[in-house]
Structures are given as C-alpha cells and as structure tokens.
Write an enzyme that holds these catalytic residues in place. Structure first.
Site, PDB file in Angstrom:
ATOM      1  CG  ASP A 295      -1.822   1.208   1.290  1.00  0.00           C
ATOM      2  OD1 ASP A 295      -1.796   2.011   0.323  1.00  0.00           O
ATOM      3  OD2 ASP A 295      -2.541   1.354   2.291  1.00  0.00           O
TER       4      ASP A 295
ATOM      5  NE  ARG B  15      13.117 -12.287  18.596  1.00  0.00           N
ATOM      6  CZ  ARG B  15      13.867 -11.198  18.707  1.00  0.00           C
ATOM      7  NH1 ARG B  15      13.348 -10.063  19.147  1.00  0.00           N
ATOM      8  NH2 ARG B  15      15.140 -11.221  18.363  1.00  0.00           N
TER       9      ARG B  15
ATOM     10  CG  ASP C 144      14.238  -7.378  21.301  1.00  0.00           C
ATOM     11  OD1 ASP C 144      14.916  -7.998  20.462  1.00  0.00           O
ATOM     12  OD2 ASP C 144      14.490  -6.210  21.664  1.00  0.00           O
TER      13      ASP C 144
ATOM     14  CD  GLU D 118      17.455 -11.037  20.602  1.00  0.00           C
ATOM     15  OE1 GLU D 118      18.296 -10.704  19.765  1.00  0.00           O
ATOM     16  OE2 GLU D 118      16.953 -10.217  21.386  1.00  0.00           O
TER      17      GLU D 118
ATOM     18  CG  HIS E  89      16.262  -8.880  12.749  1.00  0.00           C
ATOM     19  ND1 HIS E  89      15.987 -10.091  13.347  1.00  0.00           N
ATOM     20  CD2 HIS E  89      16.212  -7.964  13.742  1.00  0.00           C
ATOM     21  CE1 HIS E  89      15.774  -9.909  14.636  1.00  0.00           C
ATOM     22  NE2 HIS E  89      15.902  -8.631  14.906  1.00  0.00           N
ATOM     23  CG  ASP E  90      19.489  -8.634  15.508  1.00  0.00           C
ATOM     24  OD1 ASP E  90      19.406  -7.465  15.096  1.00  0.00           O
ATOM     25  OD2 ASP E  90      18.778  -9.086  16.424  1.00  0.00           O
TER      26      ASP E  90
ATOM     27  CG  ASP F 133      21.634  -3.846  11.911  1.00  0.00           C
ATOM     28  OD1 ASP F 133      21.195  -2.971  11.164  1.00  0.00           O
ATOM     29  OD2 ASP F 133      21.686  -3.752  13.148  1.00  0.00           O
TER      30      ASP F 133
HETATM   31 CA    CA Z   1       3.466   0.967   2.235  1.00  0.00          CA
END
Ligand code: CA
Length: 578
Positions: free
Chosen positions: A142, A318, A320, A349, A415-416, A460
């Site tokens: 979107d 999950r 953190d 984590e 992602h880490d 990252d």
């Molecule tokens: Ca968007």
C-alpha cells in the site's frame, strides 16, 4: 574410570518425564571411558520389583559421552542408580557417590511424575517451519501509507532507510509463504515506532500507521490461520522507545512524573549524550530500559501481551533481549499468556546457552544462535571440520530436554546477522547444504525472508534489504530446493518430531551425518562439506530400526545398495527404498 567426569542430577535436562509414567534419565561420562552403562530402578517405596536397563549412548560432545534411557513404572515414583562398566572395573553410582558393591539405598530419586509437571512446548511448534519477516522490507502492498521520502526498493539500506513495506504487502505475498511450506510466520515488531526496525516502541497498543492498522493486522492473522499458518509477534519488553508516553512524561515532569520509577534515571536534567538513564545495550538513548520490578510496568507490559492475543488471535510471542528481563517477570508473563491461549508459543531471544529459561516455567523455546554459530563456522566459513561441528551440535542438544530441542528456533541468519550466503562468499552450494541441514535436523527451522531466493547482505543494516520479487532476479532453483525440503518435512513427519542421533562425524573427510527416527520411520542425512566425492558405506550403525536392503535419496531419487556416493559439497537424504 574417570569418576570426576561423571555427572547426573535427578531433575532438569538429566531427569525429566516424557510420559505420565515414563522418566528419561541421562548420565554424563568422560568421552570414550565406558563400555556399558546400566540403570537399575524401582519404585521409590521399597517392596516392589527391581528392574534394569542398558542405557543408549545418545550423544558425544568435545569432552563427554551422554547415556540415556526411558524408565517406565506404573506408580510414576522412581528410585534409581547407575551401574558403570569400563571393561576392567564395575561400580555403582548413586546420589551419595560410587560403590563397589550394590548400595543399600540413597539412590537418585525422581519422587513422582505429577501430571502438571508433564510439560512440553506446544505440539504444533515442535518441528514447525518458521519464516521470519522484517515487515519494512518484505513487500510494499500500500503506497498510500508509506513514510515520507521512501527510497527505491532495491537501494542498499542504511540504518535510517524507509522503503514502505507493510502488512498488506505480506498479505499479498502469502502464496509465496504457503508455497514455501511455512508453518509459522514470525514478524519483527509492527507497533508504532519512529525507526524502520521498530524495536524502539512508541505505542505498544497500535500498529505502526506505515504498516497498516488493527484491521490489516486482523486480516493478516486470519488469512494465515486459513492457510494453517500460525503467527508470532515480537515483544520488546526490555526497553521502550524514547517517544513512549511514560518516558515523555518523565522528560516533561522529571521526578514529579508518576512514571519516574518505570525507568532507572540517575538525575535531572535527563541527558541523552551520553544518556544518564539505563538503556538497551550501551548508551542507546533511543531505547530506555524498563524496570520490570515495578508492578505498574509489569502490569502494563502483561496487558500488551494479552491485548494482541485477544484482538488479533496471534499464536505466540518472540521475546526481544529476553535474558536481560527478570525471570519472575517471564514466569508471570507465561501464566498470563497461557491462561488466555494455552497453546500459545513463547520464544526467547537468547544468543547463548539458555537452558535455565526452558524448564517449563518461562519459555517454550529460544532462538538457537549456538546452532547458527556452528553451521556458519563449519559450512559458511570453514573454520571447523565435521568432527568439531558434530560436537558443538551435540553440546547444544544435550543442554535441553528433547521436546525443547524440537521447538528450538534453528537459524543460520536473521535481521541481526550477515546473511549466510554473504558469509559463505556467495557460494550457493554452501547455502544449499546449510538449508538442507537445517530443514532436516532436529528443531524448528527458521528461514529468514529472502534467503530462499538467494538474497545477500552483510550485517545489519545490509541484511535488511528489500525482498527480491522480480522472478528473473530470484534464484528459482534455490527456491525449489527449499520447497522440496519443506515438502519432505510434511510427507515424512519423522523429520519434524523424530529422534536425532549423529551417525557420522568424520573430520578428515569433512562429512557429517545424522539419523532421524521414530517407531515407524528412519531417514539418514549425510552432508559432504569437501571438494571431493565421498563414498559412505551404508552401515548397520546408521539405522536404529535395522539396515534397509537398499536406500534411495528422497530428493534426487538416486538409489544405493552398499555405498552412498556424495558429490563434492552435496548432501544425501536417504531412506529405505520402497
Ligand atoms: Ca506501504
């Protein structure tokens, strides 16, 4: 006999129930020391019959052998000791020590398997295939909700990049996730936050408007549930964002703020460079640490955990930075979450040895970074050989009870971290091996979005690039490999919930092999991390249920009778040829 190396405790990972009247006991001994270990057991109240069972050597790590056996007694009350034989000497071991003659009493005792202590992670989570999405980078469904100044989707991301990914984008690409054979979708945080990663949360009760709204969130979870996919959200409860209302109140009113005690602030005025308040990590001023010893903070965060289960019917959290929040908070968290949704999953984590958190009172599972480290060291960077790799996996395996191992979030990137493919110098053969290993090994494999189409990225923020959707730029062969493996996990459930034993760990040949087996099925996986063809004889010891006459590779359909031929940097997933 090396008595100093022998260890057993009658609780935790050394003694735990695996059924209403069945206890699993594990004994650690010096590696290679013993020829035979027998467990002698009976009801802990004298008068009943005595039994004995030869224990199976279930794992070997760098220093130790681990023997295990399942003991069944109708009364569910256990007293037991071990009889150790190294071929020269035979001695008994019990709670008091070592004895040449059978000791009268003071056995180890597991007093009773109380039904409420029969704990396991949710059945659906054991062996489930997890797909991790970083929503800002997965798909932009979107454009109207994009942040200002979004950069081109394919531009290399910086720490501040905004690309416009959102929940609608995930919904529109659900087919990709379904085709991959995913059981669980794990989204990094989606609540209001000024950053692209959203780990500094402004408002825990609202979906970030750049991602969508509550209705989008509900629609996504519902669509996932329709496809049989569970959804896990990210709970950032160690710290909040600088813009969080309570921290803003403290900034405005100082010590007069009723939220002063929600944080650990040294003094007024409050400074940010460096911060004079506790933060996540070292001096990250955008992430003030929350004081979970404060009952109001606890109640606020537990309310958040409940809210998203009630509002969106999510299937788990999950957690953190889970290991910097107090244990008692997590116990309360578990009670509240499980009261609302008994089969909700709780995943912490934690990057290191985490057995204290997965005893049944806190988490069901943790992100298995020790697995990642081992896979990266062996397959990604050739820092270790197959023998050491097997030892490292065994050590992780023996840190937990089996049901926890089945629910561990096995990963080789996230992602880490750097993506595995980049770590491996872009070597796709290595990625295929890592994926093949992870998707057949004991645990809940977690695929980081984009790995399956060959995405690359350094640590990252580079590992958070925009997902590649252009089919011409996707590695479709790799995607097929992932799909085939995921499909195999569905058609052969032994790969999800079966036992797991190392059957080969040859450092010189650099071949690692393991068997997944249960009462009905057995599959052997062999991984050749060498530039040479390796011929592996199909020996009896590979097959707990008996050696098959001939085997076939479940992925390539190659058939073998005596020897399995492994091409350089390839693997075999073999089972009886039927
Ligand atoms: Ca968007």
């Amino acid at each position: 006999m090396e008595k100093q190396a022998m260890y057993h405790q009658a609780y935790g990972k050394y003694a735990y129930p695996v059924g209403p009247d069945t206890l699993r006991v594990v004994l650690r001994t010096k590696k290679g020391d013993l020829q035979r270990v027998t467990v002698v057991y009976q009801d802990r109240y004298p008068g009943g019959p005595e039994y004995s069972k030869v224990m199976e050597r279930s794992a070997q790590d760098e220093m130790f052998d681990y023997y295990q056996a399942d003991l069944t007694l109708e009364t569910a009350r256990f007293a037991y000791m071990f009889w150790l034989d190294d071929g020269i000497e035979q001695i008994f071991m019990n709670e008091k020590g070592f004895f040449a003659d059978p000791p009268e009493n003071t056995e180890f005792q597991y007093p009773y398997i109380a039904p409420r202590d029969l704990w396991e992670p949710p059945a659906w989570s054991q062996g489930a295939l997890v797909y991790q999405i970083f929503p800002e980078r997965f798909a932009n469904g979107d454009p109207n909700n994009d942040p200002a100044d979004v950069e081109p989707w394919d531009a290399l991301p910086t720490r501040e990049s905004m690309k416009g990914g959102d929940l609608q984008g995930i919904l529109e690409h659900l087919d990709h996730i379904v085709d991959l054979g995913v059981d669980v979708l794990y989204l990094t945080p989606i609540f209001v936050s000024p950053s692209n990663h959203k780990y500094n949360i402004t408002d825990y009760y609202t979906v970030d408007p750049h991602f969508g709204d509550l209705d989008d969130c509900r629609a996504l979870v519902e669509a996932c549930h329709d496809k049989g996919i569970r959804v896990v959200f990210d709970a950032v409860f160690n710290h909040c964002g600088y813009e969080f209302f309570a921290f803003q109140d403290v900034l405005a009113h100082g010590r007069q703020s009723r939220y002063w005690d929600w944080f650990a602030i040294a003094d007024t005025p409050i400074t940010t460079d460096p911060p004079n308040y506790l933060t996540f990590a070292r001096d990250i001023w955008t992430m003030p640490k929350l004081m979970t010893q404060n009952p109001e903070v606890r109640e606020y965060l537990l309310g958040v955990a409940e809210y998203w289960i009630k509002e969106c019917d999510i299937d788990g959290w999950r957690l953190d930075v889970a290991n910097e929040v107090d244990h008692e908070f997590w116990r309360e968290f578990r009670r509240r979450v499980k009261t609302l949704k008994p089969d909700a999953l709780i995943v912490g984590e934690i990057w290191h040895e985490a057995s204290e958190w997965v005893q049944g009172d806190q988490f069901d599972s943790v992100m298995n970074y020790p697995f990642r480290d081992a896979v990266c060291d062996w397959l990604g960077e050739d820092k270790i050989r197959a023998g050491t790799f097997a030892q490292r996996l065994a050590k992780v395996q023996m840190n937990h009870r089996q049901a926890v191992n089945l629910a561990m979030y096995n990963l080789f990137d996230s992602h880490d971290t750097a993506r595995f493919l980049t770590l491996a110098g872009g070597d796709k053969a290595k990625l295929r091996l890592a994926a093949g290993l992870m998707l057949t090994y004991e645990g809940s494999p977690m695929v980081y979005y984009g790995d399956e189409v060959g995405m690359e990225g350094e640590n990252d923020p580079d590992c958070r690039r925009g997902m590649i959707w252009d089919k011409r730029r996707q590695d479709r062969e790799l995607l097929q490999w992932y799909q085939d493996l995921a499909n195999l996990r569905r058609t052969r459930p032994v790969l999800r919930t079966g036992n797991c034993r190392t059957v080969m760990a040859n450092g010189a040949a650099n071949v690692f092999g393991f068997c997944r087996y249960d009462d009905q099925d057995q599959i052997v996986v062999l991984v050749n991390n060498s530039a040479h063809e390796r011929q592996v004889p199909i020996t009896d010891s590979f097959w707990p249920l008996g050696r098959p006459q001939s085997v076939r590779d479940l992925l390539t359909q190659d058939a073998w009778t005596d020897v399995i031929r492994l091409q350089p940097f390839s693997m075999a997933v073999v089972a009886e040829r039927r």
